[in-house]
Design a protein around this motif. Structure first.
Motif, PDB file in Angstrom:
ATOM      1  N   THR A 292       0.790  -1.044  -0.015  1.00  0.00           N
ATOM      2  CA  THR A 292      -0.047   0.002   0.119  1.00  0.00           C
ATOM      3  C   THR A 292       0.939   1.105  -0.053  1.00  0.00           C
ATOM      4  O   THR A 292       2.222   1.239   0.478  1.00  0.00           O
ATOM      5  CB  THR A 292      -0.919   0.122   1.362  1.00  0.00           C
ATOM      6  OG1 THR A 292      -0.316   0.082   2.435  1.00  0.00           O
ATOM      7  CG2 THR A 292      -1.777  -1.180   1.153  1.00  0.00           C
ATOM      8  N   THR A 293       0.543   2.322  -0.473  1.00  0.00           N
ATOM      9  CA  THR A 293       1.203   3.668  -0.369  1.00  0.00           C
ATOM     10  C   THR A 293       0.654   4.199   0.802  1.00  0.00           C
ATOM     11  O   THR A 293      -0.696   4.056   1.455  1.00  0.00           O
ATOM     12  CB  THR A 293       0.571   4.497  -1.901  1.00  0.00           C
ATOM     13  OG1 THR A 293      -0.790   4.541  -1.919  1.00  0.00           O
ATOM     14  CG2 THR A 293       1.263   3.586  -3.036  1.00  0.00           C
ATOM     15  N   PRO A 294       1.399   5.369   1.126  1.00  0.00           N
ATOM     16  CA  PRO A 294       1.055   6.133   2.431  1.00  0.00           C
ATOM     17  C   PRO A 294      -0.473   6.791   2.308  1.00  0.00           C
ATOM     18  O   PRO A 294      -1.099   6.600   3.471  1.00  0.00           O
ATOM     19  CB  PRO A 294       1.938   7.281   2.532  1.00  0.00           C
ATOM     20  CG  PRO A 294       2.924   6.881   1.607  1.00  0.00           C
ATOM     21  CD  PRO A 294       2.579   5.847   0.803  1.00  0.00           C
ATOM     22  N   ASP A 295      -1.040   7.084   1.126  1.00  0.00           N
ATOM     23  CA  ASP A 295      -2.379   7.575   1.290  1.00  0.00           C
ATOM     24  C   ASP A 295      -3.543   6.508   1.234  1.00  0.00           C
ATOM     25  O   ASP A 295      -4.627   7.000   1.357  1.00  0.00           O
ATOM     26  CB  ASP A 295      -2.631   8.474  -0.119  1.00  0.00           C
ATOM     27  CG  ASP A 295      -2.436   7.516  -1.390  1.00  0.00           C
ATOM     28  OD1 ASP A 295      -1.624   6.780  -1.326  1.00  0.00           O
ATOM     29  OD2 ASP A 295      -3.299   7.872  -2.176  1.00  0.00           O
ATOM     30  N   GLN A 296      -3.047   5.131   1.267  1.00  0.00           N
ATOM     31  CA  GLN A 296      -4.013   4.160   1.329  1.00  0.00           C
ATOM     32  C   GLN A 296      -4.292   3.620   2.693  1.00  0.00           C
ATOM     33  O   GLN A 296      -4.932   2.787   2.912  1.00  0.00           O
ATOM     34  CB  GLN A 296      -3.767   3.029   0.258  1.00  0.00           C
ATOM     35  CG  GLN A 296      -3.715   3.480  -1.356  1.00  0.00           C
ATOM     36  CD  GLN A 296      -3.299   2.258  -1.880  1.00  0.00           C
ATOM     37  OE1 GLN A 296      -2.257   1.614  -1.710  1.00  0.00           O
ATOM     38  NE2 GLN A 296      -3.770   2.129  -3.355  1.00  0.00           N
TER      39      GLN A 296
ATOM     40  N   THR B 284      -3.754  -1.644   6.366  1.00  0.00           N
ATOM     41  CA  THR B 284      -3.541  -2.768   5.555  1.00  0.00           C
ATOM     42  C   THR B 284      -2.059  -2.314   4.867  1.00  0.00           C
ATOM     43  O   THR B 284      -1.856  -1.204   4.407  1.00  0.00           O
ATOM     44  CB  THR B 284      -4.337  -2.811   4.281  1.00  0.00           C
ATOM     45  OG1 THR B 284      -5.516  -3.434   4.683  1.00  0.00           O
ATOM     46  CG2 THR B 284      -3.857  -3.856   3.002  1.00  0.00           C
ATOM     47  N   LEU B 285      -0.939  -3.243   4.825  1.00  0.00           N
ATOM     48  CA  LEU B 285       0.226  -2.840   4.571  1.00  0.00           C
ATOM     49  C   LEU B 285       0.566  -3.412   3.026  1.00  0.00           C
ATOM     50  O   LEU B 285       1.533  -2.859   2.560  1.00  0.00           O
ATOM     51  CB  LEU B 285       1.420  -3.595   5.379  1.00  0.00           C
ATOM     52  CG  LEU B 285       1.194  -3.194   7.024  1.00  0.00           C
ATOM     53  CD1 LEU B 285       2.087  -4.033   8.049  1.00  0.00           C
ATOM     54  CD2 LEU B 285       1.508  -1.700   7.070  1.00  0.00           C
TER      55      LEU B 285
ATOM     56  N   GLY C 155      -3.910   0.819  -8.182  1.00  0.00           N
ATOM     57  CA  GLY C 155      -4.495   1.254  -6.782  1.00  0.00           C
ATOM     58  C   GLY C 155      -5.540   2.250  -6.786  1.00  0.00           C
ATOM     59  O   GLY C 155      -5.734   3.075  -7.661  1.00  0.00           O
ATOM     60  N   ALA C 156      -6.313   2.415  -5.612  1.00  0.00           N
ATOM     61  CA  ALA C 156      -7.587   3.185  -5.765  1.00  0.00           C
ATOM     62  C   ALA C 156      -7.107   4.596  -5.483  1.00  0.00           C
ATOM     63  O   ALA C 156      -5.828   4.918  -4.784  1.00  0.00           O
ATOM     64  CB  ALA C 156      -8.672   2.663  -4.578  1.00  0.00           C
TER      65      ALA C 156
END
Length: 166
Positions: free
Chosen positions: A31-35, A114-115, A153-154
């Protein structure tokens, strides 16, 4: 519109998560930081006005969120770090929004960030579980977030914020 309710960790907690090694593993998407957020409720596809009205009725207080102390997994697909302390916010969120969007998840709330996700569930997540990762923050706000799916990704946009009572 795809919507969910979120509790976002502060920068220092996100920094602790970012310090976790993220090796390039085929089939595993980090996941990215914004997720990275805890999600008391996914509404799914629903009417924005109806969701906003229900969101505004949430009656919850601020809470101490505690992340960790180690990473874990949900089944074979989700690597996460648990987040405790947000149960009352999740219960209040479900109570206020139960009639909006998709039915609430019947499983008990399990706060987490979630990582990573295994695309097909065939990536062995066990080497990444049990890693130390801890943090704390004051959860003083809920956000109603629109989610737009993209191939990488979203993407998220906050559509409403709700300060939590003290």
């Amino acid at each position: 519109m795809r919507l969910f309710v979120a509790v976002w960790p502060p920068a220092d907690v996100l920094d602790a998560v970012a310090a976790l090694a993220r090796p390039d593993v085929p089939g595993l998407r980090w996941t990215t930081p914004d997720q990275r957020r805890s999600t008391p409720r996914c509404l799914g596809e629903c009417d924005l006005d109806q969701a906003t009205a229900a969101f505004d009725r949430i009656d919850a207080t601020a809470a101490e969120a505690t992340m960790g102390p180690t990473t874990g997994r949900f089944g074979r697909r989700i690597l996460h770090v648990p987040v405790d302390g947000l149960l009352s916010q999740a219960v209040a969120t479900v109570a206020a929004t139960a009639g909006v969007g998709e039915p609430p998840d019947p499983r008990p709330f399990a706060g987490h960030l979630t990582l990573a996700r295994s695309r097909r569930g065939d990536t062995d997540l066990r080497p990444f579980t049990g890693l130390p990762l801890a943090g704390q923050w004051r959860a003083h706000e809920l956000t109603l977030v629109a989610s737009t799916l993209h191939p990488h990704g979203a993407r998220y946009e906050t559509v409403a914020s709700l300060p939590l009572g003290r």
